[in-house]
Scaffold this motif. Sequence first.
Motif, mmCIF file in Angstrom:
data_model
loop_
_atom_site.group_PDB
_atom_site.id
_atom_site.type_symbol
_atom_site.label_atom_id
_atom_site.label_comp_id
_atom_site.label_asym_id
_atom_site.label_seq_id
_atom_site.Cartn_x
_atom_site.Cartn_y
_atom_site.Cartn_z
ATOM 1 N N GLY A 23 1.049 -1.016 0.234
ATOM 2 C CA GLY A 23 -0.224 -0.159 -0.077
ATOM 3 C C GLY A 23 0.572 1.313 -0.056
ATOM 4 N N GLN A 24 0.162 2.082 0.299
ATOM 5 C CA GLN A 24 0.680 3.337 0.295
ATOM 6 C C GLN A 24 1.363 3.728 1.507
ATOM 7 N N ASN A 25 2.421 4.783 1.288
ATOM 8 C CA ASN A 25 3.676 4.757 2.361
ATOM 9 C C ASN A 25 3.965 3.746 3.557
ATOM 10 N N VAL A 26 4.004 2.714 2.262
ATOM 11 C CA VAL A 26 4.949 1.656 3.686
ATOM 12 C C VAL A 26 6.643 1.702 2.907
ATOM 13 N N VAL A 27 6.990 0.714 3.973
ATOM 14 C CA VAL A 27 8.653 0.683 3.724
ATOM 15 C C VAL A 27 9.157 -1.075 4.274
ATOM 16 N N ILE A 28 9.506 -1.284 3.401
ATOM 17 C CA ILE A 28 9.682 -2.433 3.485
ATOM 18 C C ILE A 28 11.498 -2.397 3.438
ATOM 19 N N SER A 29 11.801 -2.958 4.917
ATOM 20 C CA SER A 29 13.096 -2.914 5.257
ATOM 21 C C SER A 29 14.217 -4.077 4.798
ATOM 22 N N PRO A 30 15.625 -3.792 5.131
ATOM 23 C CA PRO A 30 16.351 -4.561 4.168
ATOM 24 C C PRO A 30 16.604 -6.125 4.839
ATOM 25 N N GLY A 31 16.381 -7.037 4.501
ATOM 26 C CA GLY A 31 16.403 -8.627 5.383
ATOM 27 C C GLY A 31 14.859 -8.697 5.270
ATOM 28 N N VAL A 32 13.566 -8.063 4.911
ATOM 29 C CA VAL A 32 12.614 -8.777 5.232
ATOM 30 C C VAL A 32 12.001 -8.839 3.986
ATOM 31 N N VAL A 33 11.289 -10.828 4.737
ATOM 32 C CA VAL A 33 10.733 -11.354 3.863
ATOM 33 C C VAL A 33 9.377 -11.792 3.770
ATOM 34 N N LEU A 34 8.875 -11.483 2.578
ATOM 35 C CA LEU A 34 7.336 -11.430 2.409
ATOM 36 C C LEU A 34 7.252 -12.738 1.008
ATOM 37 N N ASN A 70 0.980 3.108 5.209
ATOM 38 C CA ASN A 70 1.386 3.107 6.591
ATOM 39 C C ASN A 70 1.543 2.179 8.032
ATOM 40 N N VAL A 71 2.380 1.413 6.755
ATOM 41 C CA VAL A 71 2.561 0.172 7.720
ATOM 42 C C VAL A 71 4.501 -0.069 7.519
ATOM 43 N N SER A 72 5.166 -0.128 8.173
ATOM 44 C CA SER A 72 6.674 0.019 8.179
ATOM 45 C C SER A 72 7.107 -1.697 8.736
ATOM 46 N N VAL A 73 7.284 -2.786 7.555
ATOM 47 C CA VAL A 73 7.706 -3.981 7.513
ATOM 48 C C VAL A 73 9.236 -3.713 8.382
#
Length: 191
Positions: free
Chosen positions: A43-54, A63-66
């Motif tokens: 979605g809008q304004n989401v951060v997916i950080s290094p090393g995260v696996v989806l 507005n979710v930061s993973v």
Amino acid sequence: MATYQAHETAIIDPDCTIGDDTRIWHFSHIMSGCTIGEECNIGQNVVISPGVVLGNNVKVQNNVSVYTGVTCEDDVFLGPSCVFTNVINPRSAVNRRGQYAKTHVSKGATIGANATIVCGHTIGAYAMIGAGAVVITDIPSYALVVGNPSRQIGWVSEYGHRLEFDEKGFAICPESGEGYRLKDNEVICIG
């Protein structure tokens, strides 16, 4: 080469993996070293950080930061503005980047809007975390939890319906018709 769609305002860093048919919306930031599966919706304004696996078919609402340390299996739903932490005792003046605790969200789980998942825990398959809940322990598969701190108030089916178990420990999902068995505080789908 993967084919995904990204809004022109999204930032996609190099060296990340994004699966086919994934959509990335306005003002989101996909950071190097993360992996996003196929058919995801970011979605809008989401951060997916290094090393995260989806995994595949993960829905990340606005507005979710993973953060680094989080993994989500297939079919996970992350509700609007839900929060993950990755350090138990953060301090601005103390660098704890090497101390990120792992958080694992299992297949089909839902995390409701504005819920907070304190790091170092596992959310079981098809568990449902209610809006605004604060999770500070592992959550069993199919559990329904609410509140701050979160407490289990029941069980849900893979379709997200509350399960009502009979005296023999059996329940049926009203939408799918699938059966479930409750034994020793553990739920399994029996088809």
